[in-house]
Write a protein that holds these residues in place. Structure first.
Motif, PDB file in Angstrom:
ATOM      1  N   PRO A   4       0.851  -1.653   0.183  1.00 47.09           N
ATOM      2  CA  PRO A   4      -0.204  -0.149  -0.614  1.00 47.09           C
ATOM      3  C   PRO A   4       0.844   0.956   0.203  1.00 47.09           C
ATOM      4  N   VAL A   5       2.158   0.952   0.371  1.00 39.61           N
ATOM      5  CA  VAL A   5       2.793   2.296   0.600  1.00 39.61           C
ATOM      6  C   VAL A   5       3.716   2.795  -0.399  1.00 39.61           C
ATOM      7  N   ALA A   6       4.056   1.255  -1.653  1.00 32.57           N
ATOM      8  CA  ALA A   6       4.467   1.834  -2.821  1.00 32.57           C
ATOM      9  C   ALA A   6       3.011   2.431  -3.867  1.00 32.57           C
ATOM     10  N   TYR A   7       2.284   1.798  -3.285  1.00 33.75           N
ATOM     11  CA  TYR A   7       0.874   2.678  -4.077  1.00 33.75           C
ATOM     12  C   TYR A   7       0.476   3.755  -4.221  1.00 33.75           C
ATOM     13  N   PHE A   8       0.978   4.382  -2.688  1.00 34.20           N
ATOM     14  CA  PHE A   8       0.996   5.916  -2.509  1.00 34.20           C
ATOM     15  C   PHE A   8       1.776   6.770  -2.873  1.00 34.20           C
ATOM     16  N   ILE A   9       3.075   6.335  -3.404  1.00 33.33           N
ATOM     17  CA  ILE A   9       3.851   6.735  -3.159  1.00 33.33           C
ATOM     18  C   ILE A   9       3.628   6.922  -4.855  1.00 33.33           C
ATOM     19  N   ILE A  10       3.760   5.391  -5.621  1.00 33.11           N
ATOM     20  CA  ILE A  10       4.047   5.802  -6.869  1.00 33.11           C
ATOM     21  C   ILE A  10       2.870   5.939  -7.903  1.00 33.11           C
ATOM     22  N   PHE A  11       1.500   6.147  -7.389  1.00 35.35           N
ATOM     23  CA  PHE A  11       0.152   7.187  -8.370  1.00 35.35           C
ATOM     24  C   PHE A  11      -0.658   7.614  -7.920  1.00 35.35           C
ATOM     25  N   LYS A  12       0.207   8.388  -6.348  1.00 35.00           N
ATOM     26  CA  LYS A  12      -0.430   9.464  -5.498  1.00 35.00           C
ATOM     27  C   LYS A  12       0.438  10.310  -5.553  1.00 35.00           C
ATOM     28  N   TYR A  13       1.412  10.530  -5.089  1.00 35.35           N
ATOM     29  CA  TYR A  13       2.537  11.383  -4.554  1.00 35.35           C
ATOM     30  C   TYR A  13       3.839  11.489  -6.174  1.00 35.35           C
ATOM     31  N   VAL A  14       4.306  10.823  -6.523  1.00 39.05           N
ATOM     32  CA  VAL A  14       5.038  11.718  -7.505  1.00 39.05           C
ATOM     33  C   VAL A  14       4.155  12.227  -8.886  1.00 39.05           C
ATOM     34  N   PRO A  15       3.149  11.577  -9.583  1.00 39.44           N
ATOM     35  CA  PRO A  15       1.877  11.912 -10.397  1.00 39.44           C
ATOM     36  C   PRO A  15       2.046  12.958  -9.927  1.00 39.44           C
TER      37      PRO A  15
END
Length: 284
Positions: A4-15
């Motif tokens: 879940p942390v990777a999901y939020f970083i890749i798809f929420k924070y990086v964009p």
């Protein structure tokens, strides 16, 4: 916690880094960082756009309508199920109300269209049998919002009630025993024990719901849209899709999306602060 942390970083924070596109005149060849800066040009175009007021009005109308109708229904369902003594009946109702949540958006829209079809829909067939004229429900702008909201409530109320049922299960049984000794009836127990027990969970869910007030479900509204109901169904997310992907105006669409996110953030912070002051319950 890694997935879940990777999901939020890749798809929420990086964009979020690419939100700079809202301040640039995007050129595919030059790329995001090579495109020239234009400042607040696209925000000015948004605020001057004749459709801006309609987009905000439709988005807020549908969002608040969904919140007002959809927020209390799972609470009432959870309270009602909590009072049911027959375990088999209780599980059956839970299954029946919970199952629609797993119907995909596309299938749900197809069901709505089939039910409300002016020629072959079951609603108009029954109405015709009773002597009423057929109504093109999805072609009426005034009916679109109610169709969207009530179908959404029907689909999600069982799933949302699970949180409240868990909160009710965590209430100390000794409170019910004390209330019984004091002569309290079932309604008094519900008002004085169940509702206060649900309050913390309800406040958190309300804060999160208000924080997403501008983020109305894109897929369902877009699939239910047609030229006849566009005056009531065109919201910010569908407008961003049409401008950004269909018209390839990426910078303008990013500016609209960024404006939408900022409004959500302001609402979230405001409601969280108000909830913390009034009920001592908040997200942080």
């Amino acid at each position: 916690m890694i997935p879940p942390v990777a999901y939020f970083i890749i798809f929420k924070y990086v964009p979020m880094v690419n939100a700079v596109l809202a301040f640039k005149d995007y050129n595919v060849i030059k790329g995001i960082w090579g495109s020239p800066w234009v400042g607040t040009k696209y925000f000015e175009l948004l605020f001057q756009n004749p459709a801006f007021a309609t987009l905000i009005k439709n988005t807020l109308y549908i969002s608040f309508y969904s919140l007002v109708v959809g927020f209390p229904v799972p609470i009432l369902l959870a309270l009602a199920l909590n009072e049911v003594k027959n375990a088999k009946f209780k599980k059956t109702v839970q299954m029946v109300t919970y199952a629609p949540y797993f119907i995909s958006t596309v299938v749900m829209v197809s069901i709505i269209m089939l039910f409300l079809s002016p020629r072959l829909g079951i609603v108009n067939t029954i109405a015709g049998t009773l002597g009423f004229e057929a109504v093109n429900f999805l072609g009426e702008p005034g009916l679109f919002r109610s169709i969207y909201v009530f179908s959404d409530v029907w689909q999600s109320m069982g799933y949302s009630a699970v949180i409240y049922l868990a909160a009710l299960a965590g209430i100390d049984p000794s409170l019910y025993e004390a209330a019984k000794v004091d002569g309290a009836n079932r309604f008094q127990k519900m008002v004085n024990i169940d509702l206060p027990g649900l309050l913390p969970a309800a406040v958190i869910i309300l804060i999160l719901s208000v924080g997403n007030i501008m983020a109305v479900g894109f897929e369902k509204i877009y699939l239910l849209q047609n030229p006849l109901n566009l005056s009531a169904s065109e919201i910010i997310s569908t407008y961003v899709y049409k401008m950004g992907l269909l018209n390839a105006n990426y910078s303008f669409a990013t500016a609209v999306g960024l404006f939408n996110s900022l409004i959500n953030l302001i609402l979230l912070l405001t409601v969280n602060a108000a909830a913390k002051r009034l009920s001592n319950t908040s997200l942080w």
